[in-house]
Design a protein around this motif. Sequence first.
Motif, short mmCIF file in Angstrom:
data_model
loop_
_atom_site.label_atom_id
_atom_site.label_comp_id
_atom_site.label_asym_id
_atom_site.label_seq_id
_atom_site.Cartn_x
_atom_site.Cartn_y
_atom_site.Cartn_z
N ASP A 54 1.23 -0.99 0.26
CA ASP A 54 0.00 0.06 -0.08
C ASP A 54 1.30 1.20 0.10
O ASP A 54 0.62 1.68 -0.50
N ALA A 55 1.53 1.04 0.52
CA ALA A 55 3.29 2.50 0.69
C ALA A 55 3.25 2.66 -0.55
O ALA A 55 3.26 3.77 -1.11
N LEU A 56 3.76 1.11 -1.04
CA LEU A 56 4.25 1.79 -2.24
C LEU A 56 3.17 2.03 -3.64
O LEU A 56 3.20 2.99 -4.72
N ARG A 57 2.06 1.89 -3.63
CA ARG A 57 1.22 1.75 -5.15
C ARG A 57 0.28 3.69 -4.08
O ARG A 57 0.05 3.85 -4.98
N GLN A 58 0.90 4.05 -2.52
CA GLN A 58 0.23 5.24 -2.65
C GLN A 58 1.17 6.20 -3.15
O GLN A 58 1.31 7.32 -3.17
N ASN A 59 2.36 5.74 -3.47
CA ASN A 59 3.63 6.83 -3.70
C ASN A 59 4.19 6.95 -2.23
O ASN A 59 4.55 8.45 -2.51
N ALA A 60 3.97 6.63 -1.35
CA ALA A 60 3.88 7.46 0.10
C ALA A 60 5.78 7.03 0.77
O ALA A 60 6.52 6.61 0.07
N GLY A 61 6.00 8.46 1.18
CA GLY A 61 7.14 9.11 1.50
C GLY A 61 7.02 8.78 3.17
O GLY A 61 8.23 7.99 3.99
N ALA A 62 6.51 8.81 3.62
CA ALA A 62 6.08 8.55 5.24
C ALA A 62 4.71 7.73 5.68
O ALA A 62 3.76 7.56 4.63
N VAL A 63 4.40 7.27 6.88
CA VAL A 63 3.45 6.35 7.36
C VAL A 63 3.60 6.37 8.80
O VAL A 63 4.23 7.35 9.57
N ILE A 64 2.02 7.26 9.17
CA ILE A 64 2.02 7.26 10.78
C ILE A 64 1.26 6.16 10.77
O ILE A 64 0.16 5.85 9.85
N LEU A 65 1.61 5.05 11.64
CA LEU A 65 0.92 3.75 11.87
C LEU A 65 -0.03 4.07 13.22
O LEU A 65 0.27 5.11 13.96
N ALA A 66 -1.35 3.32 13.48
CA ALA A 66 -1.85 3.39 14.12
C ALA A 66 -2.93 2.16 14.61
O ALA A 66 -3.16 1.11 13.71
N HIS A 67 -3.39 1.83 15.98
CA HIS A 67 -3.86 1.12 16.01
C HIS A 67 -4.47 1.59 17.51
O HIS A 67 -4.48 2.06 18.16
N ASN A 68 -5.63 0.66 17.60
CA ASN A 68 -6.60 0.68 18.76
C ASN A 68 -6.26 -0.48 19.97
O ASN A 68 -6.05 -1.51 19.50
N HIS A 69 -6.68 -0.40 21.52
CA HIS A 69 -6.93 -0.94 22.07
C HIS A 69 -8.78 -0.56 22.32
O HIS A 69 -9.15 0.38 23.29
N PRO A 70 -9.10 -1.94 22.46
CA PRO A 70 -10.87 -1.12 22.86
C PRO A 70 -10.76 -1.46 24.19
O PRO A 70 -11.48 -0.85 25.23
N SER A 71 -9.84 -2.43 25.03
CA SER A 71 -10.20 -1.94 26.85
C SER A 71 -9.55 -0.24 26.93
O SER A 71 -9.97 0.01 28.18
#
Length: 118
Positions: A54-71
């Motif tokens: 996906d990063a290559l498909r978007q031609n991204a130079g950077a990314v911010i990762l994120a996830h949630n903790h339902p707790s």
Amino acid sequence: DLAREAIGNKLSGQQCEIFACLFLDSQHRVLAFKEMFRGTVNYTTVHPREIIKDALRQNAGAVILAHNHPSGEVEPSSQDIDLTKKLKEILKVVDVQVLDHLVVGNTILSMADSGYMP
């Protein structure tokens, strides 16, 4: 900041764990937000090759990762820290910088600001 707020709005209050990426160009402008993986109440399997694709498909130079903790707890687990390190190394190979990894719960924790990212 705006990215943190937007990601928080998308991931807070979810019943299962979701891992998402905010893809940015080299000037750190938003290209796309994508929910990558959906898991159970306390676990999501993350496939690094899908993030790279996906990063290559978007031609991204950077990314911010994120996830949630339902707790609601935002303290990153050792798996969260290891995964961040691994993704940072892998994405570096294709010239994509990992700027941060946000953990969304009752609040939002920035792993970069909290010293969890080398």
